[in-house]
Design a protein around this motif. Structure first.
Motif, PDB file in Angstrom:
ATOM      1  N   TYR A 179      -1.569  -1.169  -2.614  1.00 48.01           N
ATOM      2  CA  TYR A 179      -0.838  -0.630  -1.482  1.00 48.01           C
ATOM      3  C   TYR A 179      -0.261  -1.808  -0.720  1.00 48.01           C
ATOM      4  N   GLN A 185       2.722  -3.641   9.201  1.00 46.24           N
ATOM      5  CA  GLN A 185       2.039  -3.128  10.399  1.00 46.24           C
ATOM      6  C   GLN A 185       2.623  -3.777  11.641  1.00 46.24           C
ATOM      7  N   HIS A 204     -12.303   0.363  13.011  1.00 46.79           N
ATOM      8  CA  HIS A 204     -12.806   1.264  11.969  1.00 46.79           C
ATOM      9  C   HIS A 204     -13.240   0.411  10.773  1.00 46.79           C
ATOM     10  N   HIS A 258     -13.810   0.797   6.245  1.00 49.58           N
ATOM     11  CA  HIS A 258     -13.616   1.617   5.052  1.00 49.58           C
ATOM     12  C   HIS A 258     -13.974   0.795   3.827  1.00 49.58           C
ATOM     13  N   ARG A 292      -4.130  -9.353   5.076  1.00 49.55           N
ATOM     14  CA  ARG A 292      -2.952  -9.410   5.941  1.00 49.55           C
ATOM     15  C   ARG A 292      -2.246 -10.729   5.715  1.00 49.55           C
ATOM     16  N   ASP A 348       0.383  -5.782   5.206  1.00 44.37           N
ATOM     17  CA  ASP A 348      -0.943  -5.318   4.820  1.00 44.37           C
ATOM     18  C   ASP A 348      -0.977  -5.148   3.311  1.00 44.37           C
ATOM     19  N   LEU A 367      -3.669  -3.601   0.517  1.00 45.46           N
ATOM     20  CA  LEU A 367      -4.972  -2.931   0.319  1.00 45.46           C
ATOM     21  C   LEU A 367      -5.098  -2.428  -1.115  1.00 45.46           C
ATOM     22  N   ILE A 379      -6.040   0.515  -1.868  1.00 46.11           N
ATOM     23  CA  ILE A 379      -6.146   1.968  -1.651  1.00 46.11           C
ATOM     24  C   ILE A 379      -5.988   2.773  -2.942  1.00 46.11           C
TER      25      ILE A 379
END
Ligand code: GTQ
Length: 348
Positions: free
Chosen positions: A94, A98, A109, A111, A117, A164, A166, A168
């Motif tokens: 991903y 941002q 948060h 996950h 970054r 970003d 990730l 994901i």
């Protein structure tokens, strides 16, 4: 019976058979074997480039439509043009841009997805990872390993934008995604800024500290000033024909990738340098930090400038041409493939 009638008859019998077994959720392998077990990777992703100058206004516009706190993360996802609707830039990765405006907080948060970054635009923002802040400077490579609390804030007076990266889609594939909100919007500061870099990132480690190669590094920021200094120093020697002057970021405690699912790299290409064609099974996202040039991906030319992002899918042939002294950052799923014994490369 003539031959043609026999072939038609066979095809009809097979089609009727496929229909019947389909009702039992069965399907014949022999119709799909070539696609399931391809001779070589045949990625659904395509090479693509996002010119920062073309999309910066859209990123800023999002800042007028939604707050960072309401959005949780105010991000425009870079979707591979051939895989729209998947929130993916490659099959496993991903990418997003941002935005955080002065005074805003993107709430804490955590996950199981790992995040990295690369700071592109503006200054004065920070990311806090497990109780320690780092001020984000352009080109800094910052990580938030799986299950570490993180929040972002902007104490400066300019909008700040970063890339970003990730894993994901990879975690979605494994159905291994968990997430939770922090107890507070911003984490309380447990250690002063610079603590992790001093303890884990300066050729020394705490006396009783041991890690295995799958564990992420405690070094959560790799300052661009250090990366750049290394690249410019090694740029005084001969460049590798396929890589230029390229280094991989590591967990200094293990020598492995900073995080187990994504690897990150930085490279310098002298003005006028052209890399030899290269391909590897790790689809890779690149961001230009300095200079300019052309990325030729499977023969298609993508001219890039600072803050532009481009993606080279698995087994697509890459040639880089630097028009000026150029610094590129990149990330991929290479360490995940390597730990599964899958990764391949070809220097052409
Ligand atoms: O900053 O935590 O682009 O959770 C996507 C998901 C950023 C983040 C993204 C996230 C984040």
């Amino acid at each position: 019976m003539n031959a043609q009638i026999q072939i038609d008859d066979t095809a009809r019998q097979r089609a009727a058979y496929y229909d019947r077994i389909s009702q039992s959720s069965l399907t014949p392998l022999w119709e799909v074997l070539g696609a399931l077990v391809p001779k070589q990777p045949n990625s659904p992703a395509v090479g693509a480039l996002w010119k920062y100058a073309d999309i910066r206004d859209y990123v800023m516009e999002a800042g007028r439509l939604i707050t960072a706190e309401e959005a949780e993360r105010r991000v425009l996802i870079l979707e591979n043009p051939a895989m729209r609707g998947n929130s993916s830039i490659t099959q496993t990765l991903y990418a997003g841009l941002q935005l955080i405006l002065p005074g805003e907080i993107a709430p804490a948060h955590r996950h199981t997805q790992s995040a990295l970054r690369l700071v592109l635009d503006g200054e004065g923002a920070y990311t806090a990872v497990d109780g320690e802040r780092t001020t984000m400077k352009r080109g800094d490579f910052i990580i938030t390993p799986a299950w570490t609390y993180h929040d972002h804030g902007n104490l400066g007076d300019t909008p700040v934008v970063w890339l970003d990266g990730l894993d994901i889609p990879l975690l979605r594939f494994f159905d291994a995604g968990f997430a939770e909100h922090g107890h507070t919007v911003a984490q309380s500061e447990l250690r002063p800024e610079g603590d992790a870099l001093a303890r884990y990132g300066n050729n020394m480690l705490p006396m009783d500290f041991q890690q295995t190669s799958a564990q992420p590094t405690k070094v959560f920021v790799y300052p661009f000033a250090r990366t750049r200094e290394s690249l410019l120093s090694i740029a005084r020697t001969a460049a590798d024909p396929h890589m230029g002057h390229k280094l991989r970021f590591v967990n200094p405690a293990t020598g492995a990738s900073p995080m187990p699912t994504m690897g990150a790299f930085a490279q310098h290409l002298p003005a006028g340098f052209e890399t030899q064609p290269y391909r590897s099974t790790d689809g890779t996202v690149y961001a230009c930090l300095e200079g300019e040039g052309v990325a030729e991906i499977n023969g298609e030319a993508f001219p890039f400038q600072p803050n532009d992002v481009f993606v080279v899918p698995s087994w697509h042939t890459l040639r880089l041409q630097a028009r000026k002294d150029t610094i590129l950052f990149s990330y991929s799923d290479r360490p995940a493939q390597q730990s599964l014994g899958l990764w391949r490369e070809q220097k052409l």
